[in-house]
Enzyme design. Structure first.
Site, PDB file in Angstrom:
ATOM      1  N   CYS A   2       0.831  -1.214   0.000  1.00 56.94           N
ATOM      2  CA  CYS A   2       0.000   0.000   0.000  1.00 56.94           C
ATOM      3  C   CYS A   2       0.865   1.263   0.000  1.00 56.94           C
ATOM      4  O   CYS A   2       1.970   1.269   0.498  1.00 56.94           O
ATOM      5  CB  CYS A   2      -0.853   0.035   1.255  1.00 56.94           C
ATOM      6  SG  CYS A   2      -1.852  -1.428   1.469  1.00 56.94           S
ATOM      7  N   ARG A  28       4.588   0.935  -6.084  1.00 54.88           N
ATOM      8  CA  ARG A  28       4.582   0.014  -4.944  1.00 54.88           C
ATOM      9  C   ARG A  28       3.623  -1.155  -5.151  1.00 54.88           C
ATOM     10  O   ARG A  28       3.632  -2.111  -4.403  1.00 54.88           O
ATOM     11  CB  ARG A  28       4.212   0.763  -3.657  1.00 54.88           C
ATOM     12  CG  ARG A  28       5.197   1.859  -3.265  1.00 54.88           C
ATOM     13  CD  ARG A  28       4.665   2.735  -2.142  1.00 54.88           C
ATOM     14  NE  ARG A  28       4.419   1.999  -0.942  1.00 54.88           N
ATOM     15  CZ  ARG A  28       5.323   1.852   0.042  1.00 54.88           C
ATOM     16  NH1 ARG A  28       6.515   2.388  -0.089  1.00 54.88           N
ATOM     17  NH2 ARG A  28       5.055   1.167   1.126  1.00 54.88           N
ATOM     18  N   TRP A  76      -3.038  -2.525  -1.512  1.00 54.19           N
ATOM     19  CA  TRP A  76      -2.582  -3.844  -1.981  1.00 54.19           C
ATOM     20  C   TRP A  76      -3.288  -4.817  -1.061  1.00 54.19           C
ATOM     21  O   TRP A  76      -2.939  -4.935   0.116  1.00 54.19           O
ATOM     22  CB  TRP A  76      -1.067  -3.925  -1.842  1.00 54.19           C
ATOM     23  CG  TRP A  76      -0.400  -5.087  -2.482  1.00 54.19           C
ATOM     24  CD1 TRP A  76      -0.145  -5.261  -3.815  1.00 54.19           C
ATOM     25  CD2 TRP A  76       0.110  -6.258  -1.840  1.00 54.19           C
ATOM     26  NE1 TRP A  76       0.511  -6.454  -4.023  1.00 54.19           N
ATOM     27  CE2 TRP A  76       0.673  -7.097  -2.834  1.00 54.19           C
ATOM     28  CE3 TRP A  76       0.154  -6.686  -0.515  1.00 54.19           C
ATOM     29  CZ2 TRP A  76       1.271  -8.322  -2.543  1.00 54.19           C
ATOM     30  CZ3 TRP A  76       0.755  -7.905  -0.219  1.00 54.19           C
ATOM     31  CH2 TRP A  76       1.292  -8.711  -1.238  1.00 54.19           C
ATOM     32  N   ASN A 102      -1.602   0.839   6.060  1.00 52.82           N
ATOM     33  CA  ASN A 102      -0.775  -0.184   5.420  1.00 52.82           C
ATOM     34  C   ASN A 102      -0.331  -1.102   6.544  1.00 52.82           C
ATOM     35  O   ASN A 102       0.212  -0.638   7.545  1.00 52.82           O
ATOM     36  CB  ASN A 102       0.433   0.461   4.728  1.00 52.82           C
ATOM     37  CG  ASN A 102       1.364  -0.591   4.105  1.00 52.82           C
ATOM     38  OD1 ASN A 102       0.973  -1.752   3.953  1.00 52.82           O
ATOM     39  ND2 ASN A 102       2.575  -0.176   3.758  1.00 52.82           N
ATOM     40  N   GLY A 103      -0.585  -2.411   6.429  1.00 58.48           N
ATOM     41  CA  GLY A 103      -0.173  -3.356   7.468  1.00 58.48           C
ATOM     42  C   GLY A 103      -1.308  -4.322   7.748  1.00 58.48           C
ATOM     43  O   GLY A 103      -2.217  -4.489   6.939  1.00 58.48           O
ATOM     44  N   GLU A 489      18.607 -15.457 -10.829  1.00 58.20           N
ATOM     45  CA  GLU A 489      18.106 -14.099 -11.079  1.00 58.20           C
ATOM     46  C   GLU A 489      17.455 -14.009 -12.451  1.00 58.20           C
ATOM     47  O   GLU A 489      16.391 -13.401 -12.614  1.00 58.20           O
ATOM     48  CB  GLU A 489      19.243 -13.084 -10.921  1.00 58.20           C
ATOM     49  CG  GLU A 489      18.879 -11.637 -11.215  1.00 58.20           C
ATOM     50  CD  GLU A 489      17.752 -11.095 -10.322  1.00 58.20           C
ATOM     51  OE1 GLU A 489      17.421 -11.742  -9.317  1.00 58.20           O
ATOM     52  OE2 GLU A 489      17.220 -10.032 -10.664  1.00 58.20           O
ATOM     53  N   LYS A 493      13.530 -12.863 -12.913  1.00 58.87           N
ATOM     54  CA  LYS A 493      13.140 -11.734 -13.766  1.00 58.87           C
ATOM     55  C   LYS A 493      12.059 -12.174 -14.748  1.00 58.87           C
ATOM     56  O   LYS A 493      11.046 -11.507 -14.931  1.00 58.87           O
ATOM     57  CB  LYS A 493      14.366 -11.207 -14.526  1.00 58.87           C
ATOM     58  CG  LYS A 493      15.336 -10.440 -13.674  1.00 58.87           C
ATOM     59  CD  LYS A 493      14.915  -9.026 -13.422  1.00 58.87           C
ATOM     60  CE  LYS A 493      14.419  -8.604 -12.107  1.00 58.87           C
ATOM     61  NZ  LYS A 493      14.713  -9.167 -10.868  1.00 58.87           N
ATOM     62  N   GLU A 496       8.670 -13.011 -12.921  1.00 55.59           N
ATOM     63  CA  GLU A 496       7.894 -11.950 -12.258  1.00 55.59           C
ATOM     64  C   GLU A 496       7.312 -10.946 -13.235  1.00 55.59           C
ATOM     65  O   GLU A 496       6.358 -10.264 -12.904  1.00 55.59           O
ATOM     66  CB  GLU A 496       8.702 -11.262 -11.180  1.00 55.59           C
ATOM     67  CG  GLU A 496       9.928 -10.523 -11.610  1.00 55.59           C
ATOM     68  CD  GLU A 496      10.604  -9.837 -10.413  1.00 55.59           C
ATOM     69  OE1 GLU A 496       9.932  -9.491  -9.447  1.00 55.59           O
ATOM     70  OE2 GLU A 496      11.824  -9.643 -10.472  1.00 55.59           O
ATOM     71  N   HIS A 512      20.824 -34.296 -11.987  1.00 55.24           N
ATOM     72  CA  HIS A 512      20.185 -34.928 -10.810  1.00 55.24           C
ATOM     73  C   HIS A 512      18.690 -34.652 -10.786  1.00 55.24           C
ATOM     74  O   HIS A 512      18.080 -34.606  -9.727  1.00 55.24           O
ATOM     75  CB  HIS A 512      20.843 -34.399  -9.529  1.00 55.24           C
ATOM     76  CG  HIS A 512      22.308 -34.707  -9.447  1.00 55.24           C
ATOM     77  ND1 HIS A 512      22.804 -35.945  -9.121  1.00 55.24           N
ATOM     78  CD2 HIS A 512      23.378 -33.949  -9.731  1.00 55.24           C
ATOM     79  CE1 HIS A 512      24.117 -35.929  -9.156  1.00 55.24           C
ATOM     80  NE2 HIS A 512      24.505 -34.736  -9.525  1.00 55.24           N
ATOM     81  N   LYS A 609       6.559  -3.521  -4.845  1.00 51.42           N
ATOM     82  CA  LYS A 609       7.972  -3.138  -4.922  1.00 51.42           C
ATOM     83  C   LYS A 609       8.680  -3.398  -3.607  1.00 51.42           C
ATOM     84  O   LYS A 609       9.815  -3.828  -3.592  1.00 51.42           O
ATOM     85  CB  LYS A 609       8.103  -1.654  -5.279  1.00 51.42           C
ATOM     86  CG  LYS A 609       9.543  -1.177  -5.406  1.00 51.42           C
ATOM     87  CD  LYS A 609      10.302  -1.941  -6.488  1.00 51.42           C
ATOM     88  CE  LYS A 609      11.746  -1.525  -6.595  1.00 51.42           C
ATOM     89  NZ  LYS A 609      12.513  -2.396  -7.523  1.00 51.42           N
TER      90      LYS A 609
END
Ligand code: AGP
Length: 614
Positions: A2, A28, A76, A102-103, A489, A493, A496, A512, A609
């Protein structure tokens, strides 16, 4: 996560500034938004599901113009799906008080039951709404809004960054409070502002104060007064932030992510070059941090981070162990914080975080400190919690990173880790002057090599690959040694921002298990640089090809490019530094695949973010 904004002006209309602030915080991640202003006859609210454009359409009638105090929010969703009614702000019963948050209020159900029992009818499924009703109830008998907020928070369990707007007989009041997720405040001659992060305040000033857990701030035009939960005044001196509000602008770029990928040469220079000591055979950090004495009692290093920052942490472990010859462990912060880890006074707990507000990484840091460890951080945001809670800090100079998918902050973290490894190696006497000089010289020579990977021709080569592979069922990224984290990485990328299945694996582990995945619908990207494992990785490419796999080699090992079906050459450099180059084609590959798939590259679905909650 948020985004919260708020302001109180001595005169003028606040609503457009609130919307502008929410737009700056869009990066965000959110699924609805809203604003509330204090009008003459109460608090007016507009809130809409979806993008900010929907909120702007709801404001077009100008009904909220003219009010000089207000709060805003991008949500969010945690409790209750994205919808108009679950969007913030939330009102109390009398329409004179609004809250954004937010929380997570962990005891909201008990509070909701109590409030319902006293006749409150809830309008939403959110936990936040209980705050609006609780504060409103306390305000009936409290001296002022901050007292009512303090009384409410004394009953709340959980964590929050919240802002409250009330319109009482004495006029508008704006108060905010922090326990967990960040909040920043600032004042100018005739106004006061609050925001979830400093980017929301830079348009007004670069003198910014960061609230600590337990702080409550009272905003009046020209002043911010901070008190604690017991009502005692506390001092939160403003810091001067060396970012410009324009730094986070998009300019002519189609997406922030592409702009930030192309900024990496500058970011490397800003983060690393000024810290190379005069003799060019050591590193000097600001304020003499990370001195020989700092490392004197350190016997091991424990790295904790999340996501991309964890991949930088894995590279840090290879660099520190290789150059400073000290044992290094790396762990997901979300795992470390719950496994009762063996850390103590001889441990250097190194946290890596772009935002400096990631809940799991902060919790890991606090746990390590509670066990006696010394705490250091590699972080991009001055004034963030991670920076404030560390004994030693290396600030990366990446500037604001707006794209949710981290790119320039990652390469800045790796560069900072290299500097730390060199400094630690020189302090411990495991890295001699000559080798340090060679490495640091190689680091200086990286910039033109980074730029060579960002030319039109080099980018065009990656775009061609993206077009060839965009319809694949999935990707497997393979790497060894210091480039194994680059395989992870590259996969992250792609996952996401393009939502395609992608997995990073240690190349030696392929036989394996993952080798069973090889088929024409799976693209195997193999990262291979000139170095002590190049021949092993080249053999892995052969093994994949022998089973009909589709192979792409990325790196400086030319022989690998002869073996693989397709390739992206990367300039040669020291093996230790090769991740800083190899990651760039992978960032571009994920970007162009996502672009071809029409994905929302800067604001990928479900992602935030900075993950300031667990
Ligand atoms: C990276 O592209 C993601 N956005 C995510 O994994 C991120 O790296 C992670 O959430 C850690 O964030 P931080 O660096 O701000 O702590």
């Amino acid at each position: 996560m948020c985004g919260i904004v708020g302001a109180i002006l001595s005169e003028g209309s606040v609503v457009q500034g609130l919307v502008d602030g929410l737009r700056v915080l869009e990066y965000r991640g959110y699924d609805s938004s809203g604003v509330a202003v204090a009008a003459d006859d109460g608090v007016l609210v507009r809130k809409k599901e979806g993008r900010l454009a929907n909120l702007e359409a709801a404001l077009a009638d100008g009904a909220l113009e003219g009010a000089r105090a207000g709060i805003g929010h991008t949500r969010w969703a945690t409790h209750g799906p994205p919808s108009d009614r679950n969007a913030h702000p939330h009102l109390g019963r009398h329409g004179t008080l609004a809250v954004v948050h937010n929380g997570i209020i962990e005891n909201y159900l008990a509070l909701k039951e109590e409030l319902t029992g006293s006749g409150v009818v809830f309008q939403s499924e959110t936990d936040t709404e209980v705050l609006a009703h609780l504060i409103e109830r306390e305000l009936a008998t409290a001296d002022d809004l901050s007292s009512a907020v303090r009384r409410c928070l004394a009953r709340v369990e959980g964590y929050y960054a919240l802002a409250v707007l009330s319109r009482g007989p004495a006029g508008p009041e704006v108060v905010c409070a922090r326990q967990g997720p960040p909040l920043a405040v600032a004042s100018t001659a005739d106004a006061a502002y609050l925001a979830s992060d400093l980017l929301g305040l830079l348009p007004y000033t670069n003198r910014i104060s960061f609230l600590e857990d337990g702080d409550i701030a009272v905003l009046t035009p020209g002043r911010v007064q901070v008190i604690d939960l017991q009502g005692r005044l506390v001092e939160r001196l403003p810091k001067t932030i060396h970012w410009e509000s324009g730094d986070s602008g998009l300019g002519h770029w189609p997406h922030h992510m592409l702009k930030e990928i192309h900024e990496q040469g500058d970011v490397l220079a800003r983060t690393a070059f000024s810290r190379i000591a005069k003799g060019a055979d050591d590193v000097e950090f600001e304020g003499g941090a990370f001195s020989d004495e700092f490392f004197a009692e350190i016997e091991r290093v424990q790295v904790t981070a999340c996501g991309t920052a964890l991949h930088a942490g894995m590279i840090a472990s290879y660099l520190i162990e290789g150059l400073a010859r000290i044992p290094v462990d790396v762990d997901f912060a979300s795992e470390f914080r719950y496994r009762d880890p063996l850390v103590g006074p001889g441990t250097l707990a190194l946290a890596i975080s772009q935002s400096g507000e990631t809940a799991d990484t902060l919790a890991a840091t606090r746990l390590a400190r509670s066990k006696g460890a010394k705490v250091a951080a590699i972080c991009n945001v001055e004034g963030s919690s991670q920076v404030r809670e560390s004994d030693g800090v290396i600030l990366t100079q990446a500037g604001p990173e707006i794209g949710v998918a981290s790119t320039k902050a990652f390469t800045a973290q790796v560069a900072a880790a290299l500097l730390l490894a060199v400094r630690m190696g020189r302090a411990r006497g495991t890295l001699d002057s000559e080798r340090a000089r060679e490495l640091l010289q190689e680091l200086r020579l990286l910039r033109p090599k980074i730029d060579s990977l960002l030319t039109e021709e080099a980018v065009g080569r990656v775009r061609r690959l993206a077009r060839l592979h965009v319809e694949q069922n999935g990707f497997l990224f393979l790497g060894r040694g210091v480039n194994f984290p680059i395989a992870l990485e590259g996969a992250l990328k792609l996952k996401e921002i393009s939502y395609m299945h992608a997995e990073g694996y240690a190349a030696g582990e392929m036989k394996h298990g993952p080798i069973a995945l090889i088929d024409p619908g799976m693209t195997i990207v193999v990262i291979n640089s000139v170095g002590h494992v190049a021949d092993k990785v080249r053999a892995n490419i052969e093994q994949v090809k022998a089973r009909g796999g589709v192979t792409v080699s990325v790196g400086s090992d030319a022989a690998s490019h002869e073996v693989a079906e397709d390739s992206i050459p990367v300039p040669e450099t020291s093996e230790w530094l090769s991740p800083l180059l190899n990651v760039i084609p992978l960032q571009l590959l994920s970007y162009y695949v996502a672009d071809l798939r029409g994905c929302d590259i800067d604001k990928p679905r479900n992602l935030a973010k900075s993950v300031t909650v667990e």
